[in-house]
Design a protein around this motif. Sequence first.
Motif, PDB file in Angstrom:
ATOM      1  N   THR B 113       0.809  -1.169   0.149  1.00 18.45           N
ATOM      2  CA  THR B 113       0.233   0.225   0.008  1.00 18.45           C
ATOM      3  C   THR B 113       0.849   1.149   0.024  1.00 18.45           C
ATOM      4  OG1 THR B 113       0.080   0.221   2.437  1.00 18.45           O
ATOM      5  CG2 THR B 113      -1.668  -1.262   1.619  1.00 18.45           C
ATOM      6  N   GLU B 115       1.913   2.757   2.662  1.00 21.29           N
ATOM      7  CA  GLU B 115       1.677   3.573   3.673  1.00 21.29           C
ATOM      8  C   GLU B 115       2.974   3.379   4.579  1.00 21.29           C
ATOM      9  OE1 GLU B 115      -3.113   4.136   4.053  1.00 21.29           O
ATOM     10  OE2 GLU B 115      -2.119   2.986   5.569  1.00 21.29           O
ATOM     11  N   LYS B 139       3.773   6.906   1.191  1.00 19.99           N
ATOM     12  CA  LYS B 139       2.891   7.914   1.612  1.00 19.99           C
ATOM     13  C   LYS B 139       2.988   7.921   3.241  1.00 19.99           C
ATOM     14  CE  LYS B 139      -0.432   5.306  -0.361  1.00 19.99           C
ATOM     15  NZ  LYS B 139      -1.672   4.836  -0.951  1.00 19.99           N
ATOM     16  N   ILE B 141       2.005   8.470   6.507  1.00 21.32           N
ATOM     17  CA  ILE B 141       0.630   8.942   7.205  1.00 21.32           C
ATOM     18  C   ILE B 141       0.966   9.261   8.789  1.00 21.32           C
ATOM     19  CG2 ILE B 141      -0.524   7.384   5.946  1.00 21.32           C
ATOM     20  CD1 ILE B 141      -0.765   5.434   8.162  1.00 21.32           C
ATOM     21  N   CYS B 166       0.368  13.813   7.091  1.00 21.03           N
ATOM     22  CA  CYS B 166       0.877  13.260   8.138  1.00 21.03           C
ATOM     23  C   CYS B 166       0.698  13.533   9.296  1.00 21.03           C
ATOM     24  CB  CYS B 166       2.587  13.386   8.006  1.00 21.03           C
ATOM     25  SG  CYS B 166       3.505  12.830   9.582  1.00 21.03           S
ATOM     26  N   PHE B 190      -0.229   0.923   9.546  1.00 22.86           N
ATOM     27  CA  PHE B 190      -0.207   1.554   8.373  1.00 22.86           C
ATOM     28  C   PHE B 190      -0.097   0.244   7.472  1.00 22.86           C
ATOM     29  CE2 PHE B 190       4.559  -0.384   8.687  1.00 22.86           C
ATOM     30  CZ  PHE B 190       4.585  -0.731   9.888  1.00 22.86           C
ATOM     31  N   GLY B 191      -0.736   0.432   6.297  1.00 23.26           N
ATOM     32  CA  GLY B 191      -1.124  -0.592   5.522  1.00 23.26           C
ATOM     33  C   GLY B 191      -1.562  -1.768   5.959  1.00 23.26           C
TER      34      GLY B 191
END
Lengths: 327, 327
Positions: B113, B115, B139, B141, B166, B190-191
């Motif tokens: 993903t 993330e 990405k 986060i 973020c 995350f993901g």
Amino acid sequence: MRLTPYLLWSSRCAIYHLLPPSGYSNMAGLASHWSKSKSARLLISNGTRQLHILSKRHNVPEIVQNLAPAGLHVTCQNTRAFHPGITDDSFIFRQLLDYKSYTYTYLLADSTTNEAILIDPVIETVERDYRIIQELGLKLIAAVNTHVHADHVTGSGEMKRRVPSCKSMIAEVSKAKADLKLKAKDSIKFGQFELEVRSTPGHTNGCLSYVWHEKGMVFTGDALLIRGCGRTDFQEGSAAVLYDSVHTQIFSLPQHFKVFPAHDYTGQTMSTVGEEIKFNPRLRRSKSEFTDIMNNLKLPYPKQIDKALPANMVCGIYDDISTASSV
Amino acid sequence: MRLTPYLLWSSRCAIYHLLPPSGYSNMAGLASHWSKSKSARLLISNGTRQLHILSKRHNVPEIVQNLAPAGLHVTCQNTRAFHPGITDDSFIFRQLLDYKSYTYTYLLADSTTNEAILIDPVIETVERDYRIIQELGLKLIAAVNTHVHADHVTGSGEMKRRVPSCKSMIAEVSKAKADLKLKAKDSIKFGQFELEVRSTPGHTNGCLSYVWHEKGMVFTGDALLIRGCGRTDFQEGSAAVLYDSVHTQIFSLPQHFKVFPAHDYTGQTMSTVGEEIKFNPRLRRSKSEFTDIMNNLKLPYPKQIDKALPANMVCGIYDDISTASSV
């Protein structure tokens, strides 16, 4: 009837050992691996309920072959131990750092046989590295240098004083003193593992890179740094030669291979072959652009070179330096 | 007749996903994972010869179920991609270093993903960390702090300026400003991955440790350092509380769990729970011995504390500091 026999394995052994391509032909090796392991535990289940835990006295190959027709499974007791990633404990890998020269030293070991090697030890951190080797119960068999360093004194000689069975290694063409002189295509073996020696000159004539194919790692010395490379303006350096070394010997590896260099000055600890092919600001360019960049770096003279070079020609042992200079 | 159907998988997916405990019941998830992966390639063989390479347009679950009765295998084209160890690329893990304060920043990401989260970013290295995040196509986060640091200014606020999506995170009891206040037993997702938040006070009241159970890692902040621990003589520090935190929240983890601290001053990059239980010169002792040691360290006042503490109470953003002090 559809039978799905399979064998999972606990933490000490890589799972691919358990799934030989043609059925269970490799079961004997598997069982031997298991019997040597301290932490492995296997259990038999029918898919929903645990029936029996296998102990060391069981003959695993025989059991597995008998389980299959009965529709039973052999699986691992603790699925967490299975996760690949860095929880694989068939080997030990430690990245160590010298804050003074920004040098990385790598400790690699087989956790079954405990045989270990050190790549690029630094004289100032030998005491720390020796303590870690002792604490982890390892047998150091080699201190391996990627090249004759100009920025710090190698710890090979000091480590050999503490561990007499440890052999120092360096490239044959470097003409430095060592127990074993390496050349391209040699293997450095420790336990069940081995590193392939690749010749990657350009920073110096005798620069070697070491490839751990099985674990997808390459130790690049000063040939390839993270988003950079070693300088090519002294010690037989040649930008054109370095470019070819990196492109033919390192960038030809699978892109997911981890790059572990001899230094990093920006606080990064690793990269990958794919990242460097894409993002290395010098080496992603054409050979002529690269040569131009390298010939115009205007770097200052290395701080420790006058001390480091003669010392590193004799494994970093100062006694030998005084002898060497009086010859 | 003995049938041995099994499915190996290439680099993007952990092998255990491919061997669901009761046959191929989880094949749909598997196929979906495969279809998302860029590098996965599967081949069908009869054990000795490659018969066919599966492409994205094939229906993997259906194929595998049809292969089994025919005695054929589905296997991975590049067995090297399978090796567990650190070649598992379901996730990205980078340890980053600030040479000035000896702080480690950790970048963790789900490579499917993309993330990502950053643990303990440092204000001076935000530019470097941001570049790596961009280059790896991640990405970001969350910027997660283990505690209110006294030795450097957090990069959370500066990173939020660059990546507005973020979220900054810190312990609720720290009373520091953040988008998300954490407490024990929270999860940071995350993901496909998550970290468990554990409360480990003693260095400060709001010290948290983050456990990545799936990958066998714990991020210990200043509670547990490699062969050491954070000081307990300021910022609500308490040696007795720290001792209990480490023993109940960290030493209770499986011994093979990797320990990634917020700092190391000796050039070591990681340890394990088992090593610290055995070799930590302070924490392997009794609680009263530990308290004695900690109360007699006579450490100098931290260099950056007067600047770092107020800044870290407001995510490290200087604008907010002036506002905060004028309130």
